[in-house]
Design a protein around this motif. Structure first.
Motif, PDB file in Angstrom:
ATOM      1  N   LYS A   1       0.832  -1.200   0.000  1.00  0.00           N
ATOM      2  CA  LYS A   1       0.000   0.000   0.000  1.00  0.00           C
ATOM      3  C   LYS A   1       0.862   1.243   0.000  1.00  0.00           C
ATOM      4  O   LYS A   1       0.594   2.208  -0.726  1.00  0.00           O
ATOM      5  CB  LYS A   1      -0.928  -0.026   1.218  1.00  0.00           C
ATOM      6  N   LEU A   2       1.941   1.224   0.815  1.00  0.00           N
ATOM      7  CA  LEU A   2       2.833   2.374   0.877  1.00  0.00           C
ATOM      8  C   LEU A   2       3.614   2.524  -0.426  1.00  0.00           C
ATOM      9  O   LEU A   2       3.875   3.642  -0.877  1.00  0.00           O
ATOM     10  CB  LEU A   2       3.802   2.227   2.061  1.00  0.00           C
ATOM     11  N   VAL A   3       3.979   1.402  -1.057  1.00  0.00           N
ATOM     12  CA  VAL A   3       4.694   1.467  -2.334  1.00  0.00           C
ATOM     13  C   VAL A   3       3.836   2.183  -3.370  1.00  0.00           C
ATOM     14  O   VAL A   3       4.310   3.050  -4.106  1.00  0.00           O
ATOM     15  CB  VAL A   3       5.059   0.051  -2.821  1.00  0.00           C
ATOM     16  N   VAL A   4       2.554   1.817  -3.403  1.00  0.00           N
ATOM     17  CA  VAL A   4       1.642   2.474  -4.348  1.00  0.00           C
ATOM     18  C   VAL A   4       1.568   3.969  -4.078  1.00  0.00           C
ATOM     19  O   VAL A   4       1.607   4.796  -4.991  1.00  0.00           O
ATOM     20  CB  VAL A   4       0.234   1.836  -4.261  1.00  0.00           C
ATOM     21  N   GLN A   5       1.507   4.326  -2.787  1.00  0.00           N
ATOM     22  CA  GLN A   5       1.439   5.748  -2.426  1.00  0.00           C
ATOM     23  C   GLN A   5       2.709   6.468  -2.847  1.00  0.00           C
ATOM     24  O   GLN A   5       2.662   7.589  -3.380  1.00  0.00           O
ATOM     25  CB  GLN A   5       1.218   5.888  -0.928  1.00  0.00           C
ATOM     26  N   MET A   6       3.870   5.832  -2.634  1.00  0.00           N
ATOM     27  CA  MET A   6       5.129   6.461  -3.025  1.00  0.00           C
ATOM     28  C   MET A   6       5.208   6.631  -4.538  1.00  0.00           C
ATOM     29  O   MET A   6       5.697   7.650  -5.026  1.00  0.00           O
ATOM     30  CB  MET A   6       6.306   5.622  -2.517  1.00  0.00           C
ATOM     31  N   LEU A   7       4.728   5.639  -5.279  1.00  0.00           N
ATOM     32  CA  LEU A   7       4.743   5.754  -6.739  1.00  0.00           C
ATOM     33  C   LEU A   7       3.808   6.859  -7.207  1.00  0.00           C
ATOM     34  O   LEU A   7       4.117   7.589  -8.147  1.00  0.00           O
ATOM     35  CB  LEU A   7       4.337   4.414  -7.365  1.00  0.00           C
ATOM     36  N   GLU A   8       2.665   6.997  -6.543  1.00  0.00           N
ATOM     37  CA  GLU A   8       1.758   8.091  -6.899  1.00  0.00           C
ATOM     38  C   GLU A   8       2.412   9.437  -6.622  1.00  0.00           C
ATOM     39  O   GLU A   8       2.295  10.384  -7.407  1.00  0.00           O
ATOM     40  CB  GLU A   8       0.457   7.963  -6.109  1.00  0.00           C
ATOM     41  N   ASN A   9       3.121   9.540  -5.509  1.00  0.00           N
ATOM     42  CA  ASN A   9       3.781  10.795  -5.162  1.00  0.00           C
ATOM     43  C   ASN A   9       4.984  11.074  -6.053  1.00  0.00           C
ATOM     44  O   ASN A   9       5.476  12.203  -6.102  1.00  0.00           O
ATOM     45  CB  ASN A   9       4.229  10.777  -3.704  1.00  0.00           C
ATOM     46  N   ALA A  10       5.461  10.037  -6.747  1.00  0.00           N
ATOM     47  CA  ALA A  10       6.627  10.211  -7.626  1.00  0.00           C
ATOM     48  C   ALA A  10       6.250  10.682  -9.012  1.00  0.00           C
ATOM     49  O   ALA A  10       7.113  10.893  -9.844  1.00  0.00           O
ATOM     50  CB  ALA A  10       7.400   8.895  -7.730  1.00  0.00           C
ATOM     51  N   GLU A  11       4.946  10.840  -9.268  1.00  0.00           N
ATOM     52  CA  GLU A  11       4.539  11.345 -10.568  1.00  0.00           C
ATOM     53  C   GLU A  11       5.155  12.718 -10.816  1.00  0.00           C
ATOM     54  O   GLU A  11       5.294  13.509  -9.889  1.00  0.00           O
ATOM     55  CB  GLU A  11       3.013  11.431 -10.655  1.00  0.00           C
ATOM     56  N   PRO A  12       5.530  13.020 -12.065  1.00  0.00           N
ATOM     57  CA  PRO A  12       6.221  14.287 -12.365  1.00  0.00           C
ATOM     58  C   PRO A  12       5.482  15.515 -11.892  1.00  0.00           C
ATOM     59  O   PRO A  12       6.084  16.509 -11.556  1.00  0.00           O
ATOM     60  CB  PRO A  12       6.343  14.258 -13.890  1.00  0.00           C
TER      61      PRO A  12
END
Length: 945
Positions: free
Chosen positions: A898-909
């Motif tokens: 769940k946290l990985v998904v959140q981090m990937l969302e926050n990594a969007e340009p």
């Protein structure tokens, strides 16, 4: 007198001329500065309804512009436009043409772009605040700003190499904040040691490595020193003990070792001390004299010894976190007696003795977390009046006695965790007053009595786990009121009576475990209509009657109805291998598919002679059918020799869905020309049925197949094996029981003595491997601004390069193992490398290769696939950092999925969401370019518990 009069006249005349001249010049100066500011306005946009630029008009004086402050000569001295929701770029060539400018405050906006201009003309600048913005590129040279006293670039978006050497010339600096930027890794900048006027130094999270120098003690005016979230190693230098003016010292999340230095007690002005998430050892004796402490964060270290009793006398202590250490002895008896504690967390130590009674004396305690210790005695009655409590966790200790009645009904509490102790007595009816209670954990105690009817009034309950106790009586029928209830664990108790039909009205139920009780009567049909149910264990009870037909539509990952008194036919949807053993101990059950149970075919009372004739007829028919199949096989083989599996006289076909094809249609299509992929344990073939439907068939190599052969003479021959492989059994058990839109559908399995086949739905877009490493490779769109594509892939545990390291020594695969494998895929995406390549070296995979590159100080940007465009390489680098986090060797340090998904969302340009910096939480909506809210956040002191 005449001469004196003439002299006075000349003086006044000259003065008049000077003033006239000055008055003539002022409008011209004003005109120039208005022009400069109006040019500045054209580069900035206000993203909200703020009226900040309404006064910026040609006809107005520059000194009347909002945010502009002038000196006594009516020249612009200060630009203060912080927190105005401004976006745009900056030109310092333009700004620095304001010759009298001393202060620039543009922090907390949405300014972007690179700053390529020189700051050499801003020689009068005393104050520069560009923090909390979205700049890119490197920080420009700063050495010309010799008068600078205040410099804030915190979380400004800058990256690359920071001009540390230029700081040596800024000897007037008293405030320096450079943290939370992605600078290149650098040793602790020794230039800072010359800035002896510093009272504020914030260098958290800016890629500093190595040791903290002893010379830090020269900065004796420091009141705030923050070096957290870096890569610092070694001991805390003794020089720190000279910083007697420190109010705040934060060194958390580094690699610091050794003991707290001798003399640390000299820092008697210290209010906040956070050195959590390091590797410190030794005791806490050096801290006993820090009487002004308000926040003490020492969690996740290797500290030992006893907690100083002096901590019980601290009058200002509000935050106290020492969890996950090796501390022994009791908690100070008077802790909280003189201060208004907000939270205390000492979980995961070896603490003993009783629970101190006064930790909530101040009336503000929200979290009391002492789990995983060796506390004894009971819970003091005072906590029954602690109305501010939101988390009360004392599990896994040696506590005993009855729980104070007031605790059950605390109005703000959302978790009560008393499990793994020796508590006894009932749950008080006052639990109905706990309107915020979401999780109730009472497992493995000696609780007794009935579950109060009023538990149904605790409407926020999500989880009830009261397993392994002595509860008795019936489940309250009013339990249907708990619409949020997702997990109900009552196993290993003395419950009796019927399972209420109303339980099926708890529409959020995901897990039900009522095993090892004395429930009787029939299984409620309503359970089969629960939309989210995937775990049901009713084993070891006295349930009778038939399995409800409503269970035919339920989608379960686990089902256990064993050891009851059930009778009748098992629904076909449950008669699958995944539920083998789920019905044992029910002599009245029957099934046509489960071999361990009797057949449901009725015995018509036929005589033995008639049965013999029928059996003989069936045997002859079988022989004829087998002979016919052999003929067809031989004919088929003569036409096409490319058959990858050996034909067998006996096939075992297990169905997991209703099928529209036969095993023969599958076998005919297994030709080398239909091979579409190879995995870690088998080949995959594409099968096209007569009706046009596409299937994918995987041939699993047997685990003891040591004689695997190559393709010879145009014929694909796979090795014989004895029995099925572990991979095959694992895949069948997992996928046959899953029903999910994002999980590939397994239609059936076909097995014989030497062949193991799995028949799946066909995914036309190919595998993830194809998209990463073959001719089908796609170019990644790192901007994330198109429709989200969905692809499915399946990686079998055992595929080289994807296996988490713990599997090698523990053979234990859990969610954190999956996170590791997902991290490997992310590394593949960013680097373009395969999981195992010769360039990595012997016995090394892509993860060890990545870690070796990082340790050798090679730029991480060089690891990014060259085919990724320059414009998006920084974004790819964000994903690589997440991947490294996912593949850390210690499983507990990996994030949840769940946290990985959140981090990937926050990594969007174009997305900055819920970012915490210096204990402040900022939510940023990139689409609207606005800050949604800011809220104060406490330190990381509250644990995972």
């Amino acid at each position: 007198m005449a001469e004196h009069s003439i002299s006075r006249c000349c003086f006044f005349s000259k003065t008049f001329l000077i003033y006239t001249f000055l008055l003539f010049l002022i409008p011209k100066c004003q005109s120039n500065e208005v022009e400069i500011l109006m040019q500045l306005k054209t580069t900035l946009q206000n993203t909200s309804s703020s009226l900040v630029f309404d006064t910026w008009k040609w006809e107005n004086s520059a000194c009347s512009f909002t945010g502009i402050i002038c000196d006594f000569n009516q020249k612009v001295m200060e630009i203060n436009l912080s927190s105005q929701n401004l976006s745009g770029t900056l030109s310092f060539d333009l700004i620095c043409s304001l010759k009298s400018l001393e202060k620039i405050s543009l922090g907390s906006n949405f300014l972007y772009g690179m700053i390529t201009d020189h700051l050499s003309n801003c020689t009068s600048l005393h104050h520069l605040d560009l923090g909390m913005n979205l700049f890119s590129g490197e920080v420009p040279e700063l050495s010309s700003l010799a008068k600078l006293e205040f410099l804030n670039l915190n979380q400004s978006g800058f990256s690359g190499s920071f001009p540390w050497s230029s700081l040596a010339n800024l000897t007037s600096l008293s405030f320096l904040s450079l943290g939370d930027n992605v600078f290149d890794r650098s040793p602790f900048p020794l230039e800072l040691l010359k800035l002896e006027k510093l009272y504020w130094l914030y260098l958290a999270n800016c890629s500093i490595e190595g040791q903290i120098p002893e010379g830090i003690g020269n900065l004796t005016l420091l009141e705030n020193l923050e070096l957290s979230n870096n890569k610092l190693v070694g001991r805390i230098p003794n020089g720190v003990t000279k910083l007697i003016n420190l109010h705040q010292l934060e060194l958390y999340t580094n690699g610091l070792t050794g003991k707290i230095p001798v003399g640390f007690g000299n820092l008697t002005n210290l209010v906040n001390f956070d050195v959590s998430s390091n590797y410190l050892e030794g005791d806490l004796s050096e801290l006993r004299s820090l009487t002004k402490l308000q926040s003490l964060q020492l969690f996740e270290n290797q500290l030992s010894g006893e907690i100083p009793q002096e901590f019980g006398e601290l009058k200002f202590l509000t935050e106290f976190s020492l969890y996950t250490n090796k501390l022994t002895g009791p908690l100070p008896e008077k802790i909280g007696s003189w201060s208004e504690l907000l939270y205390i967390d000492v979980s995961g130590n070896f603490l003993t003795g009783p629970i101190p009674p006064d930790m909530c004396k101040g009336g503000k305690l929200s979290k009391l977390l002492i789990l995983q210790n060796r506390f004894t005695g009971g819970i003091p009655a005072s906590y029954g009046n602690c109305l501010s409590l939101t988390r009360f966790r004392v599990s896994n200790n040696s506590l005993s006695g009855e729980v104070p009645r007031g605790i059950w009904g605390l109005p703000m509490v959302n978790i009560i965790d008393l499990s793994l102790n020796q508590f006894e007595g009932p749950v008080a009816p006052s639990i109905g007053d706990a309107k915020s209670l979401a999780q109730l954990f009472l497992g493995n105690n000696q609780f007794s009595g009935e579950l109060p009817v009023r538990v149904s009034e605790a409407g926020s309950l999500d989880t009830i786990n009261i397993s392994s106790n002595k509860f008795s009586g019936e489940i309250p029928a009013t339990i249907s009121k708990l619409k949020k209830l997702s997990c109900l664990h009552l196993e290993f108790n003395l419950f009796s009576g019927v399972i209420p039909d109303s339980l099926g009205s708890c529409v959020s139920l995901n897990e039900i475990n009522l095993a090892d009780n004395s429930f009787s009567g029939q299984i409620p049909a309503t359970l089969g209509s629960l939309p989210s149910l995937n775990f049901l264990n009713l084993s070891n009870n006295q349930l009778s009657g038939e399995i409800p037909l409503s269970f035919s539509s339920v989608r379960l990952n686990l089902l256990d109805l064993s050891n009851n008194r059930l009778v009748g036919h098992i629904p076909d949807s449950l008669s699958i291998d995944a539920f083998n053993g789920s019905f044992n101990g029910n002599s009245g059950l029957c099934s046509e598919s489960i071999r361990s149970l009797r057949s449901c075919s009725p015995d018509s009372g036929m005589s033995g002679e008639i049965k013999t004739v029928i059996y003989c007829f069936i045997a002859v028919a079988c022989v004829l059918i087998v002979t016919l199949l052999c003929c067809i096989y031989l004919r088929f083989r003569s036409k096409n020799e490319e058959i990858p599996v050996k034909r067998s006289d006996s096939w075992d076909m297990k169905l997991f869905h209703v099928l529209s094809f036969s095993e023969e249609q599958i076998l005919k299509a297994l030709k080398h020309e239909n091979l579409v992929g190879k995995g870690g344990s088998g080949n995959v073939y594409k099968v096209v049925l007569h009706n046009g439907k596409h299937l994918a068939v995987k041939h699993i190599w047997n685990s003891d197949s040591g004689s695997r052969k190559s393709y010879q003479s145009g014929t694909a021959i796979l090795a014989k094996g004895k029995g099925r492989s572990k991979e095959y059994d694992a895949e069948v058990a997992t996928l046959s029981s899953l029903r999910h839109v994002n999980v590939v559908k397994l239609y059936c399995s076909i097995t014989s003595e030497d062949s193991n086949l799995l028949v799946y739905e066909y995914l036309p877009n190919g595998s993830l491997w194809d998209r990463l490493h073959t001719s089908q490779r796609i170019k990644m769109d790192w901007m994330a601004n198109g429709p989200a594509a969905r692809e499915s892939t399946h990686i079998i545990a055992g595929t080289p390069g994807y296996i988490a390291p713990e599997y090698a020594y523990a053979y234990n695969v859990n969610e954190k193992s999956d996170v590791y494998s997902f991290g490997v895929v992310l590394i593949e995406l960013v680097t373009g490398k395969k999981p195992v390549e010769p360039e990595f070296g012997d016995n090394r995979d892509i993860v060890s290769w990545i870690y070796s590159k990082v340790r050798n100080e090679e730029s991480m940007i060089e690891l990014v696939d060259k085919s990724i465009s320059e414009a998006t390489r920084e974004d790819a680098l964000k994903v690589l950092r997440i991947a490294i986090h996912c593949t850390t060797r210690v499983p507990v340090l990996r994030p949840s999925m769940k946290l990985v998904v959140q981090m990937l969302e926050n990594a969007e340009p174009c997305k900055l969401s819920s970012i915490e910096v210096n204990r402040e939480v900022y939510n940023y909506n990139c689409k609207n370019k606005e800050v949604l809210y800011r809220s104060s956040s406490s330190s990381s002191g509250s644990s995972q518990f």
